[in-house]
Structures are given as C-alpha cells and as structure tokens.
Write an enzyme that holds these catalytic residues in place. Structure first.
Site, PDB file in Angstrom:
ATOM      1  N   ASP A  34      -5.325   5.097  13.280  1.00 19.10           N
ATOM      2  CA  ASP A  34      -3.997   4.492  13.227  1.00 19.10           C
ATOM      3  C   ASP A  34      -3.466   4.229  14.640  1.00 19.10           C
ATOM      4  O   ASP A  34      -3.306   5.161  15.433  1.00 19.10           O
ATOM      5  CB  ASP A  34      -3.057   5.448  12.491  1.00 19.10           C
ATOM      6  CG  ASP A  34      -1.796   4.766  12.003  1.00 19.10           C
ATOM      7  OD1 ASP A  34      -1.562   3.605  12.380  1.00 19.10           O
ATOM      8  OD2 ASP A  34      -1.044   5.384  11.248  1.00 19.10           O
ATOM      9  N   CYS A  74       0.728  -1.496  10.071  1.00 21.32           N
ATOM     10  CA  CYS A  74      -0.331  -0.779   9.365  1.00 21.32           C
ATOM     11  C   CYS A  74      -0.560  -1.099   7.892  1.00 21.32           C
ATOM     12  O   CYS A  74      -1.693  -1.368   7.480  1.00 21.32           O
ATOM     13  CB  CYS A  74      -0.133   0.718   9.538  1.00 21.32           C
ATOM     14  SG  CYS A  74       1.533   1.288   9.167  1.00 21.32           S
ATOM     15  N   HIS A 141      -0.218   5.230   2.732  1.00 21.74           N
ATOM     16  CA  HIS A 141       0.821   4.290   3.167  1.00 21.74           C
ATOM     17  C   HIS A 141       0.772   2.947   2.444  1.00 21.74           C
ATOM     18  O   HIS A 141       1.075   1.899   3.007  1.00 21.74           O
ATOM     19  CB  HIS A 141       0.722   4.071   4.688  1.00 21.74           C
ATOM     20  CG  HIS A 141       2.046   3.707   5.296  1.00 21.74           C
ATOM     21  ND1 HIS A 141       2.165   3.147   6.550  1.00 21.74           N
ATOM     22  CD2 HIS A 141       3.314   3.828   4.831  1.00 21.74           C
ATOM     23  CE1 HIS A 141       3.433   2.920   6.824  1.00 21.74           C
ATOM     24  NE2 HIS A 141       4.150   3.336   5.793  1.00 21.74           N
ATOM     25  N   ASP A 292      -6.195   0.019  12.610  1.00 19.61           N
ATOM     26  CA  ASP A 292      -5.373  -0.817  11.730  1.00 19.61           C
ATOM     27  C   ASP A 292      -4.501  -1.819  12.477  1.00 19.61           C
ATOM     28  O   ASP A 292      -3.949  -2.735  11.871  1.00 19.61           O
ATOM     29  CB  ASP A 292      -4.510   0.054  10.810  1.00 19.61           C
ATOM     30  CG  ASP A 292      -3.495   0.912  11.568  1.00 19.61           C
ATOM     31  OD1 ASP A 292      -3.611   1.044  12.802  1.00 19.61           O
ATOM     32  OD2 ASP A 292      -2.590   1.464  10.912  1.00 19.61           O
TER      33      ASP A 292
END
Length: 477
Positions: A34, A74, A141, A292
């Site tokens: 991330d 993301c 997420h 991402d």
C-alpha cells in the site's frame, strides 16, 4: 492386440494430460503493498531503502519498468486487480469512503459505488471454483458488511480484512478511531482481535501467511497478501527506525520511519519466500509483487517521477511490478511494455491453468507471453478516469491516456490538456499540447471514445458554485 495397444496409448495420453494440468495449477502469491512508490526499492534504483529480498525476487523473476496502478488512490486499484476491469467501468473510482463532494466545488463529482459488487465474478471466485484454497491476509478496503468483505467475494480465509483503509495503529491492539469524512461521526475498530504486547502488524500478518503456507498440503492455494504497510500512520519498530535516522539527511529519500516500514515489508517477502522453499513449493508457485498507487508525498520522494499518490502524473500511478513464474519467466529480465493492474486477473488464471474469461476480465490481458519472449501485448493504450477531487498535491479531476511513449492528461478543473513524451521526458516537465496539435487531438478523441465505451461517469457544472461566483462578482462591482 490392437485394442490393447490403443487402450494403452489412450491411457498414456490421459495420464500425460492430467500430469500437465496438475503442473499448470501453480500456487499463486500476490503481494500488494500500500502506497509503495516506484523508486522505493533497491532494484528500482533506490540507494536509501534496503530491500534485499525483493531485489532477489526481481533477479530471479521479471521486473516491469512501465507498470501502472489502475488508479492513483487505493480502493479502485484493488477492485481492478480482483475483477480485471477499469475502475471507470465498475463505477468504483475513488477510495472508500471518501465522503460527499464539496458543495462549493466548481464541478459536481461523478457518481461512485461504495463496495465491490457481489455481481462481479472475482479472481478469488474463479480460482476457488477450480479447487484452489483462497486466502486473504491484510487490507481489503472494498466495502463492509453485509456482503462486501473478502469472504463474500470468493476467499475461504480472511485475516485482518475489513472496510477500513489503514489499521489506525501498527502495534497491538491495532486500534482504529477515525473521523468519518463529511460527517460528525467516528469509526472505531481493531484490525485483529488478539495479539501480543509490542507486536507489529506487518510481522503478525506474515506469521499468519507463513503458517498457512506450512499447512497448505497438496491443494493449490491463492494467497492474496495486500499489506497495510507502507500506508500511514507512519509507524515502525524503534530499532529499525533508528537505523535510518543514522543516515545523513542529505542522503535520505524519505522519512526514516517510512524506510523502516519498507524494510519490514521486505522482511515479510523474504519470510514468505523462505516458507515456500522450506515446504518445497517454490518451484510451483507464481509470485507477483506490486503496489496500489504511487508513494505518499509526506513519506517518500518519487523522483525522477513527477508528483505523488493521488496525482495522475507518473509519480501517482507508476508502480513497481515483479513477477516470478518458474519455468516461464526469464531470470533478471526487464520489460518496458506498459502494463496495468487489470492484467493480473487473466495472468493469474493462466498461472492456474484455467481458461481465460474475457467477459469478466475484459480490460486486462494475460502477461504470460511477455515473461518468456519479446511478444507485444494485443493493445496500444491504457486509460484512467478520476471524476473526483482529493487533497493530495498535484491532484485534480482528470482522464488520462497513455499510448506508446505519449501520455495525455485532460483535466476537468482547471480545464486543461497536457501532453508528454515519456520516452524523452519521464519527469513530465514539458507540455507539448500546443506544439503537437495533431497528436493531442488524436489522443483526446481516443480517450473520449474509451469513456463512452466503459460508461465513465462525467462531471457536471455545479449550479450552486456558479450562483455563488455570480453573487461574489456582483458584490465586487
């Protein structure tokens, strides 16, 4: 006798076909880091961050120099990986939950959905249907209860995946307590229900991954490992952080605590690779490592790329991508073909020996031919569409096309067009939109045709903002 010979030959063909099919059912490990920037690895050119295990993976596999995330933030990229579709086609074009649009903005944002639709036949579902154990460890997420968590989208096991984009704290008890955008309310959660005092999340998630690899048996597995690191809050073990604090400031690429987080991710990759070797599964496991979106501006420098996470200059969307495919990828090969997150779905199906499903992963292409040969991919252009505002520097609502070395950014607010030749100007310093009108118009036309084809949401003038501007103009007079 002829019938016996014929039966024997038929049996041998069946056995050979079965053996070949089994060999093609590779295990798959997909690391999604991330906010890891394009320049945040030693194999990408960093002299500050220490990533020996990831560098080793690159030396044993194939490294892509022109790999892209499907979005500069993301959630849409994650949706793209699991569906093989552009975020614009999904209407999942912003991070979740990003809040309501600003009523004072000049444009009304495009509509967006707030969870991965259950109607999508995900990569995990496709692999589970052919006998894979499907494992999710880390950041999800892509929605929440009642039907948008990993277990609702094809994962047999979900560890630490929830609706939130960060843990709140990287140390046990991993508590989160955040303000919900554009509301007076707060969200409170714990990434994991248990742990030890002083335990670090990246290490704990790796413990879980290693344990599941050791217990995997003969059944093929798909381990989707989207780490929470190196997303904020920037937190790392003190001893590791001090190591980078000793580096003179002039030689630092980013914050010492961020460098420690990067090294902890590298340690995680190394431990997973060692677990695969120890279990004898490394020769039958395809490993994919990527990010991402680009690096966060408060954490790292993306130079020589322009800008950062949230922006549609290269620093926001160009990401590391490494693939190791035993028997297919040529060790140490570097590929300059432009590829994108959408491509991972069909590539993983190919690794599993599964027939491709272009009606699902309609915006992705199988990367296998690139790994062992110099074949070109069957497409010319990549696209992005972000009909939203965000607070990252250098960010503005826009659509983008990259075709060959050429990249065009059409910004909606402010209304501008930028054109760059990335082969000659990687840092996007010279806008050629005025000096190359034919190229600009060609790319604008192709970009608009793509938006129509995928049903991209358009931004609209905000009448409230226009009325406010008119009132202010009248007052000024």
């Amino acid at each position: 006798m002829n019938r016996i010979v014929l039966l024997f030959v038929s049996l041998m063909i069946v056995m050979a076909t079965s053996s070949r099919a089994d060999a093609e059912h590779h295990n798959i490990v997909l690391f999604l880091i991330d906010d890891l920037g394009w320049m945040d690895l030693g194999c990408q050119g960093s002299t500050y961050y220490k990533t020996p295990h990831i560098d080793e993976l690159a030396a044993e596999g194939v490294r892509f120099t022109d790999a892209y995330a499907a979005c500069a933030v993301c959630s849409p990229t994650r949706a793209s990986i699991l569906t093989g579709k552009y975020p614009a086609r999904l209407l999942l074009t912003d991070w979740l939950p990003s809040g309501r649009w600003d009523p004072n903005a000049r444009l009304i944002e495009g509509r967006k959905i707030r969870g991965l639709p259950v109607e999508e036949f995900t990569l995990a579902e496709a692999l589970r249907d052919v006998g894979y154990q499907t494992i999710h460890i880390g950041k999800w997420h892509l929605g929440s209860e009642p039907f948008c968590l990993p277990e609702h989208h094809g994962f047999d096991i979900n560890i630490a995946g929830n609706a939130h984009g960060a843990p709140g704290q990287y140390f046990f008890p991993y508590q989160g307590n955040w303000s919900i955008p554009t509301t007076p309310h707060r969200a409170k959660w714990n990434v994991l229900p248990d742990g030890q005092a002083g335990e670090y999340l990246t290490d704990r998630l790796t413990d879980e991954a290693v344990g599941l690899i050791e217990q995997s048996g003969e059944k093929p597995f798909f381990l989707y490992f989207p780490h929470y690191g190196v997303h904020s809050p920037l937190q790392a073990p003190e001893k590791l952080t001090k190591k980078y604090e000793r580096v003179p400031k002039a030689k630092r690429q980013g914050k010492p605590v961020y460098a420690a987080m990067v090294e902890s991710i590298d340690d995680s990759v190394g431990r997973v690779l060692n677990a695969l070797r120890a279990s004898g599964k490394d020769d039958n496991t395809v490993i994919i490592f990527t990010s991402d979106n680009g690096g966060f501006y408060k954490a790292t420098s993306n130079a020589p790329l322009r800008a950062n996470k949230g922006s549609y200059y290269e620093g926001g969307i160009r990401v590391p991508l490494i693939i190791k495919w035993p028997g297919v990828s040529h060790a140490g090969r570097v590929i300059h073909e432009a590829v994108i997150s959408n491509d991972l779905y069909p590539t993983c199906l190919s690794a599993a020996g599964v027939e491709l499903n272009p009606n699902q992963h309609m915006d992705g292409v199988n990367l296998k031919p690139l790994l062992s040969a110099t074949e070109d991919l069957p497409r010319e252009s990549l696209f992005w569409h972000f009909p939203h505002y965000n607070k990252h520097p250098s960010s503005h609502p826009s659509s983008v096309i990259r075709k060959g070395d050429w990249k065009l950014i059409e910004s909606f607010d402010p209304a501008t067009v930028e054109l760059y030749n990335l082969g000659q100007d990687l840092g996007e310093t010279t806008n050629l939109a005025q000096s190359e009108p034919a190229r600009r118009n060609e790319l604008l036309q192709e970009l608009d045709a793509w938006r129509v084809a995928v049903g991209a949401e358009r931004m609209k003038p905000n009448p409230d903002a226009a009325s406010k501007d008119n009132r202010e103009d009248t007052t000024a007079r």
